[in-house]
Scaffold this active site. Structure first.
Site, PDB file in Angstrom:
ATOM      1  N   HIS A  23      45.959  37.999  42.869  1.00 12.89           N
ATOM      2  CA  HIS A  23      44.684  37.448  43.257  1.00 12.89           C
ATOM      3  C   HIS A  23      43.944  36.455  42.420  1.00 12.89           C
ATOM      4  O   HIS A  23      44.000  36.575  41.109  1.00 12.89           O
ATOM      5  CB  HIS A  23      43.724  38.864  43.127  1.00 12.89           C
ATOM      6  N   SER A  66      34.274  44.896  44.245  1.00 11.35           N
ATOM      7  CA  SER A  66      34.494  44.225  45.383  1.00 11.35           C
ATOM      8  C   SER A  66      36.139  43.987  45.397  1.00 11.35           C
ATOM      9  O   SER A  66      36.852  43.804  46.215  1.00 11.35           O
ATOM     10  CB  SER A  66      33.763  42.835  45.606  1.00 11.35           C
ATOM     11  N   ASP A 124      33.035  46.737  51.590  1.00 11.04           N
ATOM     12  CA  ASP A 124      32.943  45.477  51.157  1.00 11.04           C
ATOM     13  C   ASP A 124      32.343  44.522  51.843  1.00 11.04           C
ATOM     14  O   ASP A 124      31.840  43.448  51.582  1.00 11.04           O
ATOM     15  CB  ASP A 124      34.406  44.952  50.627  1.00 11.04           C
ATOM     16  N   LYS A 173      39.766  46.014  47.148  1.00 12.26           N
ATOM     17  CA  LYS A 173      40.543  45.480  48.406  1.00 12.26           C
ATOM     18  C   LYS A 173      41.997  45.275  47.678  1.00 12.26           C
ATOM     19  O   LYS A 173      43.013  45.460  48.500  1.00 12.26           O
ATOM     20  CB  LYS A 173      40.184  43.831  48.727  1.00 12.26           C
ATOM     21  N   ARG A 232      24.672  41.685  49.636  1.00 13.64           N
ATOM     22  CA  ARG A 232      24.682  40.996  48.263  1.00 13.64           C
ATOM     23  C   ARG A 232      24.302  39.313  48.488  1.00 13.64           C
ATOM     24  O   ARG A 232      23.662  38.844  47.938  1.00 13.64           O
ATOM     25  CB  ARG A 232      25.912  40.968  47.555  1.00 13.64           C
TER      26      ARG A 232
END
Ligand code: URA
Ligand code: CA
Length: 442
Positions: free
Chosen positions: A83, A184, A162, A188, A169
């Protein structure tokens, strides 16, 4: 029983929330029983008071469990996910997926679409004619088992908490809170089912985190959440003060990825891919020695094996693999122009955010969630910080489908470069490697 105003007050006063309190809040919010205004106040309290690692892990797990927890057990072997916290000209995932898979790593990648100035990998791959990014669970598992890697869009039911929290947010000025970002991202990754995780946490003008120290802290927290959740995680902190590679767009990033797999990529992009790729090989257990892993990856580029793997993944996902050889099969913009340097010198700074926003406004990215993407437009840089420039020679080439936007973009791109007469050092990309046991800074 819990009372929401008491939970908010406790955090507002700097107290530590229990796992039960955090779960109560997240579950109630996702069910629609706790209203936005209370959760907004909670988020602001977290923004100012922070959360410790235990609280952040509880938040992460409550969020991860708010929807489907993907079960990848039908895929044999250790599944590794990668990621990136998002950057400009960051084609790393497109290169790494086939590169690491060519060395025996299993990668089942769930990916989101891009929003704002950073592009999503799914959007980039959709430049390839026929490429499908909505795979069924069975297809996804089969392709990873047979080819070693596959990529698919996140299902609507992956971490609904999320989706709701991020939207809130975004409109309450609470995006840039380290525990909220960590929860967050990690919720995931954990719901996505991978056994091991490699994170690329960016810092600098083109990244979420502007400061190195904040990116390092975010990396450290995410690595510890991974450990507490039983998913071994390694994070790299990398420079995003200038674009990573040379291409900013969708189709042109596919070209840059293919070029990199052919051994003709920019050294910064290649080096980062070799570093993350060898880390993935160690995590997957296909190699024990980092240096040997790196050599294997380079060998797979030299022999063409990595490029063949990219073609195989493209073919299995319905795309035309010939597009990775004949780039005219990718979407082409109607207009292009070079942006020439007005003086001789050396590139001192490149404003990555400004270039990312310019590419977005040319149509390469979304300003709003439902905007359509133009896969053909973008910006191709001719150099990076430390490179020399010559008066009259291009700093970058712009691809556009609208002449007015093309002229506007040329001024933006010129403004994004700062040229000096002095000699400038190149910037190091990889600044830290963070494991649960250790932080190495470079
Ligand atoms: N990326 C995410 O997925 N979430 C954040 O909060 C920030 C970056
Ligand atoms: Ca990315």
């Amino acid at each position: 029983m819990f009372f929401v105003p008491e939970i908010i007050e406790k955090k507002r006063n700097g107290g530590k929330l229990s796992g039960e309190e955090i779960r109560y809040l997240i579950e109630g919010y996702v069910r629609g029983e706790i209203p936005d205004y209370q959760v907004s106040a909670f988020l602001m309290a977290v923004y100012f008071r922070g959360m410790d690692e235990e609280e952040t892990t509880e938040l992460t797990m409550a969020m991860a469990r708010s929807g489907e927890m993907v079960d990848l057990s039908a895929i044999e072997g250790v599944k590794v996910d990668k990621h990136s916290s998002g950057g400009i000209a960051d084609t790393t995932t497109l290169v790494l997926l086939p590169l690491a898979a060519s060395a025996g790593v299993k990668i089942a990648k769930l990916s989101g679409r891009g929003l704002g100035h950073t592009g999503g990998t799914i959007d980039k791959l959709e430049s390839i004619p026929g490429f499908r990014t909505e795979l069924s669970k069975d297809e996804f598992v089969r392709i990873v088992n047979e080819a070693g890697a596959a990529i698919t869009g996140q299902s609507k039911d992956l971490v609904p908490a999320d989706k709701k929290l991020y939207a809130l947010r975004d409109v309450t000025a609470t995006v840039d809170s380290i525990p909220l970002i960590a929860a967050s991202i990690m919720s995931k990754k954990i719901a996505g089912g991978a056994d091991r995780i490699v994170l690329d946490v960016k810092f600098g003008g083109g990244a979420f985190m502007k400061r190195y120290e904040d990116a390092l802290e975010l990396a450290r927290i995410m690595v510890n959440i991974g450990k507490l959740a039983g998913r071994q995680t390694v994070a790299y902190v990398t420079d995003m003060d200038q674009p990573l590679g040379l291409a900013i767009g969708n189709g042109i990033e596919v070209i840059e990825a293919a070029e990199t797999l052919k051994g003709r990529g920019h050294k910064d992009l290649l080096n980062l891919c070799l570093e993350l790729g060898s880390e993935m090989m160690l995590l997957a257990g296909v190699e024990k020695d980092k240096e040997k892993a790196r050599k294997k990856l380079l060998e797979n580029i030299r022999s063409g094996k990595a490029l063949e793997k990219f073609k195989e993944i493209v073919r299995r996902q319905g795309g035309d693999p010939d597009a990775l050889e004949d780039y005219s099969l990718l979407p082409r913009a109607r207009f292009s122009r070079g942006v020439e340097a007005r003086e001789d010198g050396c590139i001192e700074k490149i404003d990555a955010l400004r270039l990312g926003l310019t590419a977005m406004k040319l149509g390469a990215g979304r300003q709003k969630k439902d905007d359509a993407i133009d896969h053909s437009v973008g910006i191709w840089l001719c150099g990076k910080v430390g490179d020399g420039v010559e008066k009259g020679k291009p700093l970058a080439v712009i691809y556009a489908n609208d002449e007015e936007k093309l002229q506007w973009a040329a001024e933006e791109v010129r403004g994004a470069f700062r040229i000096t007469r002095e000699k400038v050092e190149t910037r190091r990309v990889i600044r830290a490697r963070v494991t649960a046991e250790n932080i190495e800074e470079f």
